[in-house]
Design an enzyme around this catalytic site. Structure first.
Site, PDB file in Angstrom:
ATOM      1  N   CYS A  69       0.782  -1.226   0.152  1.00 19.64           N
ATOM      2  CA  CYS A  69      -0.093  -0.037  -0.101  1.00 19.64           C
ATOM      3  C   CYS A  69       0.842   1.257   0.054  1.00 19.64           C
ATOM      4  CB  CYS A  69      -1.088  -0.024   1.163  1.00 19.64           C
ATOM      5  SG  CYS A  69      -2.159   1.434   1.072  1.00 19.64           S
ATOM      6  N   CYS A 105      -0.443   4.093   2.480  1.00 20.46           N
ATOM      7  CA  CYS A 105      -0.052   3.938   3.680  1.00 20.46           C
ATOM      8  C   CYS A 105       1.090   4.156   3.831  1.00 20.46           C
ATOM      9  CB  CYS A 105      -0.657   2.489   3.679  1.00 20.46           C
ATOM     10  SG  CYS A 105      -2.227   1.761   3.208  1.00 20.46           S
ATOM     11  N   ASP A 106       2.351   3.674   3.245  1.00 17.92           N
ATOM     12  CA  ASP A 106       3.454   3.692   3.651  1.00 17.92           C
ATOM     13  C   ASP A 106       4.579   4.563   2.843  1.00 17.92           C
ATOM     14  OD1 ASP A 106       2.876   1.790   5.459  1.00 17.92           O
ATOM     15  OD2 ASP A 106       2.848   0.086   4.075  1.00 17.92           O
TER      16      ASP A 106
END
Ligand code: NDP
Length: 331
Positions: free
Chosen positions: A142, A145-146
């Site tokens: 992701c 997200c990261d």
């Protein structure tokens, strides 16, 4: 469905324990629906497999995925949600809006007025041992997200669909350089997305390229070895600190095949601006019905919607039962 041990009737069953499931539980419990949640085999869902979560509102200094899920569980339990570790093995939904039958762990069966499906989706992985070894330590599925953790660094992303194209351009805004590994000599993504990738100067697309191994040490990922499919020999070794896999997701919907409407990829279809499925009293929220956003916060939002819709459904059913109640004669 064959009946095992019948364990009773409940108003609201929640299947799955990610952000969608727990948010549905918080709302359903506060509305006195006495929800029972079955967690599935990965209690807490996909977020328990991530490290830092920096984009969930309310945590100004960030929180780890497992802690966030523990907080959501505590909040759901505080209002009386009955959280049970177990797996739904069979469902038999009532098309006419009657009670739904649910089998747990292949051993017990109960009935429910409403079922909220929050079983999520599973990211597809390449299946390399090194990918598993560095998952959460430089390997991620992701970018939204990261990606932030790789600001100013060089990263690689695998995949050639719309997700990979979108995530590559997202990463390009944060990172110094993004290598995009495409296994064939062409993209699968739409023309518009491909154009965007090709116009982004710090994305280098490597066609006919597969990943052989992700290299790293105790600090995390330090590089990767590639395979050149055209030359049929080992290709370049890339010095990267982040490795993103964007080769698609598999919605966890096998249990509902033949009963609920799904799209060609297996995502549950819900009505517009609603979590209602094609069966009255059955609602779907989170990644199991969303291939587009796939964020914890959007999953939580639809979990809230599902609980509110379940509450309204039950209230309407109870009203109808009252209206049709025969008038008791009094002496
Ligand atoms: P897709 O299934 O569309 O694409 C998966 C990609 O991963 C393909 O290019 C495939 O390669 C590649 N791939 C699969 N396995 C491997 C492997 N082992 N090694 C290397 N590459 C591999 O998935 P997406 O997640 O991209 O998209 C899913 C759906 O969501 C699509 O319908 C898409 O259009 C939609 N979507 C729409 C968005 C939007 O409109 N903004 C954003 C994101 C997704 P190959 O092509 O060779 O098979």
């Amino acid at each position: 469905m064959t009946y095992n041990e019948y364990v009773g009737h409940i108003k609201c069953l929640i299947i799955g324990s990610g952000p969608a499931g727990y948010t549905a539980a918080i709302y359903a419990a506060r509305a006195d629906l006495n929800p029972v949640m079955y967690t599935g085999i990965v209690p807490g869902g996909q977020l328990t497999q991530t490290t830092e979560v920096d984009n969930f509102p309310g945590y100004p200094t960030g929180i780890t995925g497992p802690l966030l899920m523990e907080d959501l569980k505590l909040q759901a339990e505080r209002f009386g949600t009955d959280v049970r570790f177990g797996y739904v093995t069979k469902v038999l939904f009532s098309k006419e809006g009657g009670v739904h039958q649910v089998e747990i762990d292949g051993t017990k069966t109960f009935t429910a007025d409403t079922v909220i499906i929050a079983t999520g989706a599973t990211a597809k992985w390449l299946g390399l041992p090194s990918e598993e070894k560095f998952n959460g330590f430089g390997v991620s599925a992701c970018a939204v997200c990261d990606g932030f953790f790789f600001k100013g660094q060089d990263v690689a992303i695998v995949g050639a669909g719309d997700t990979a194209a979108e995530e590559a351009t997202y990463l390009a805004k944060l990172c110094r350089k993004v290598y995009m590994l495409v296994r064939r000599d062409e993209f699968r993504a739409s023309k518009a997305m491909v154009n965007r990738v090709m116009k982004t100067t710090n994305i280098e697309v490597l066609f006919n390229t597969e990943t052989l191994e992700i290299i790293g040490d105790q600090t995390g990922v330090t590089g990767l070895r590639t395979f050149d499919r055209e030359k049929e020999e080992e290709g370049r070794t890339l010095a990267v600190t982040g490795f993103f896999v964007a080769i698609g997701h598999q919605p966890n919907t096998a249990l509902f095949s033949d009963q609920l409407d799904m799209d060609s990829a297996g995502y549950l279809i819900t009505q517009a601006n609603s979590t209602k499925t094609n069966i009255p009293g059955v609602f779907a929220c989170g990644d199991v019905q969303d291939h587009q956003f796939r964020q914890a916060i959007t999953a939580a939002g639809t979990g809230c919607m599902a609980a509110l819709e379940a509450e309204r459904y039950i209230a309407a059913k109870e009203d109808l039962a009252t209206v049709h109640q025969p008038v008791q004669e009094t002496i």
